[in-house]
Design a protein around this motif. Structure first.
Motif, PDB file in Angstrom:
ATOM      1  N   UNK A   1       0.850  -1.201   0.000  1.00 30.25           N
ATOM      2  CA  UNK A   1       0.000   0.000   0.000  1.00 30.25           C
ATOM      3  C   UNK A   1       0.882   1.245   0.000  1.00 30.25           C
ATOM      4  N   UNK A   2       1.978   1.207   0.753  1.00 28.32           N
ATOM      5  CA  UNK A   2       2.944   2.322   0.757  1.00 28.32           C
ATOM      6  C   UNK A   2       3.508   2.503  -0.660  1.00 28.32           C
ATOM      7  N   UNK A   3       3.812   1.386  -1.299  1.00 30.60           N
ATOM      8  CA  UNK A   3       4.409   1.464  -2.643  1.00 30.60           C
ATOM      9  C   UNK A   3       3.471   2.161  -3.619  1.00 30.60           C
ATOM     10  N   UNK A   4       2.190   1.845  -3.581  1.00 29.22           N
ATOM     11  CA  UNK A   4       1.274   2.491  -4.539  1.00 29.22           C
ATOM     12  C   UNK A   4       0.924   3.913  -4.115  1.00 29.22           C
ATOM     13  N   UNK A   5       1.080   4.194  -2.828  1.00 29.54           N
ATOM     14  CA  UNK A   5       0.920   5.595  -2.399  1.00 29.54           C
ATOM     15  C   UNK A   5       2.050   6.443  -2.994  1.00 29.54           C
TER      16      UNK A   5
ATOM     17  N   UNK B   1       2.594   1.924 -10.430  1.00 32.81           N
ATOM     18  CA  UNK B   1       3.482   0.766 -10.288  1.00 32.81           C
ATOM     19  C   UNK B   1       2.629  -0.514 -10.388  1.00 32.81           C
ATOM     20  N   UNK B   2       2.571  -1.084 -11.579  1.00 30.72           N
ATOM     21  CA  UNK B   2       1.671  -2.221 -11.837  1.00 30.72           C
ATOM     22  C   UNK B   2       1.995  -3.416 -10.944  1.00 30.72           C
ATOM     23  N   UNK B   3       3.275  -3.703 -10.762  1.00 30.13           N
ATOM     24  CA  UNK B   3       3.664  -4.874  -9.962  1.00 30.13           C
ATOM     25  C   UNK B   3       3.157  -4.739  -8.521  1.00 30.13           C
ATOM     26  N   UNK B   4       3.233  -3.514  -7.990  1.00 33.81           N
ATOM     27  CA  UNK B   4       2.778  -3.304  -6.610  1.00 33.81           C
ATOM     28  C   UNK B   4       1.268  -3.548  -6.514  1.00 33.81           C
TER      29      UNK B   4
ATOM     30  N   UNK C   1      -6.167  -5.781  -8.803  1.00 33.38           N
ATOM     31  CA  UNK C   1      -5.799  -6.515 -10.027  1.00 33.38           C
ATOM     32  C   UNK C   1      -6.171  -5.697 -11.272  1.00 33.38           C
ATOM     33  N   UNK C   2      -7.363  -5.111 -11.240  1.00 33.22           N
ATOM     34  CA  UNK C   2      -7.805  -4.364 -12.428  1.00 33.22           C
ATOM     35  C   UNK C   2      -6.931  -3.138 -12.668  1.00 33.22           C
ATOM     36  N   UNK C   3      -6.507  -2.523 -11.568  1.00 31.72           N
ATOM     37  CA  UNK C   3      -5.593  -1.372 -11.702  1.00 31.72           C
ATOM     38  C   UNK C   3      -4.261  -1.842 -12.299  1.00 31.72           C
TER      39      UNK C   3
END
Lengths: 271, 117
Positions: free
Chosen positions: B52-56, B61-64, B85-87
């Motif tokens: 969650x920190x990574x996508x914040x 960042x698709x992998x995150x 997943x959809x994101x």
């Protein structure tokens, strides 16, 4: 989710991934366990009573007794419930008694000879007892909250499992496709589909599981199933074997009403 | 003169923004890698926090997002898993592994929806 889909994936995915560049070690396969919650909130119950079933159809199998025994055994093995080991109720007789005087029951003949008596072996001729439609007339027993509440009090207010079970012979004739081995002029074997007219016989199993709150007598949840199986007419499959084969298909759904399941699999983590 | 100054300021801002994005990406990647490490020890909740920190830090960042989908699925948070997943697929539509994870998730999710009375 089907087993065949999963098995295809289990084969195809590693092959696909093997074909991918290593990506500098940028993916990791991890096992995951996906939790599935039970369909019914049964947190208020520790005990379950599989009381008995209103049964109809063929007399070849005592579906009341067999269904109660099977569900009790499955719940013992696959749930956290304490399963109450009580005599299985002759619920068809009880439903008949409660239906006496009702016009729709009287229209059936109101004789009560077809259900429980047949199960007790009193029906010398065997054959059919209540039809599937007849069973619906007897289903008002499940709305009789005071009856179930009283039964619940007798067994310290458990979750009560009951319902109807209809099991009947069935036959269907028609064209069926079968695989047949054929050899060409070079002696090479191949399998070819062949259509042929066949007489097929089997059984239909149509149970309705009803979950009742033993504290209030109220119906909490109802689940209806219908399964059929057909064999070549030349095969002589015992009714009891067919009954268990059909019940095996329904048991996972029945159990998932009461207990959580976990689906195991793998996923790909990415960097 | 004014136009030239404005162009220079814009160029500086763009360069600065790019530098920040690269740093953020690096931070986000560190969070993702740490999340993978902790999952190997079975610490899924800690991994969710990291991803969650990574996508914040880096919303693209698709992998995150993919990893978050897996972790939410593992924890039974199916609505969040689907969104994640959809994101991930929106950001990286050709990624076979994300697609595979999503397809497997959907099979289970469809089954859950069937079970709902």
């Amino acid at each position: 989710m089907t087993a065949s889909t999963n098995s295809i994936r289990n084969v195809v995915l590693p092959v696909l991934l093997a074909g991918l560049p290593a990506c500098g070690g940028s993916f990791y396969e991890v096992p995951v366990e996906t939790p599935l919650q039970p369909k019914l909130d049964v947190s208020g119950f520790q005990r379950v009573l599989v009381a008995g079933f209103v049964s109809g159809g063929s007399d070849e199998v005592d579906t009341n007794l067999e269904t109660a025994r099977l569900l009790r055994s499955q719940l013992r093995s696959n749930s956290e419930f304490q399963v109450i080991d009580a005599d299985v109720l002759e619920l068809t007789s009880v439903a008949e008694e409660q239906s006496a005087g009702r016009p729709e029951f009287e229209a059936l003949g109101g004789n009560g000879e077809t259900g429980a008596d047949a199960a007790n072996g009193d029906d010398e001729e065997g054959g059919e007892s209540y039809s599937e439609d007849d069973l619906e007339i007897l289903e008002h027993i499940f709305a009789n909250a005071s009856y179930w509440q009283e039964l619940g009090e007798e067994y310290q207010q458990p979750l009560i499992v009951t319902g109807t079970v209809y099991f009947t012979p069935h036959q269907r004739s028609g064209m069926v496709t079968r695989q047949r081995e054929v050899y060409d002029e070079f002696g090479r074997r191949r399998v070819a589909p062949v259509r042929a007219y066949r007489d097929r016989r089997g059984y239909i199993l149509s149970p309705k599981f009803i979950f009742i709150d033993g504290r209030t007598g109220a119906t909490l949840y109802t689940e209806r199933h219908r399964e059929e199986i057909l064999y070549d007419a030349s095969r002589n499959t015992p009714a009891l074997s067919s009954y268990f084969e059909l019940m095996d298909r329904l048991i996972p759904s029945f159990l998932s009403t009461l207990s959580a399941e976990t689906i195991k699999g793998t996923r790909m983590l990415l960097k | 003169m004014f136009i030239r100054s404005a162009v220079v300021v814009c160029a500086l801002l763009a360069a600065s923004a790019h530098a920040v994005t690269a740093d953020e990406r690096s931070d986000a990647r560190a969070q993702v890698e740490f999340g993978i490490e902790v999952v190997r020890n079975g610490l899924w909740k800690e991994a969710i926090y990291r991803w969650e920190r990574a996508v914040e830090i880096d919303d693209s960042y698709a992998a995150a997002w993919n990893n978050l989908g897996i972790a939410y699925e593992h924890e039974g948070m199916f609505d969040k898993a689907r969104e994640a997943y959809e994101r991930a697929l929106d950001l990286d539509p050709g990624n076979l592994m994300i697609q595979q994870n999503y397809d497997l998730f959907r099979e289970i999710n469809d089954r859950i929806n069937e079970l709902d009375p």
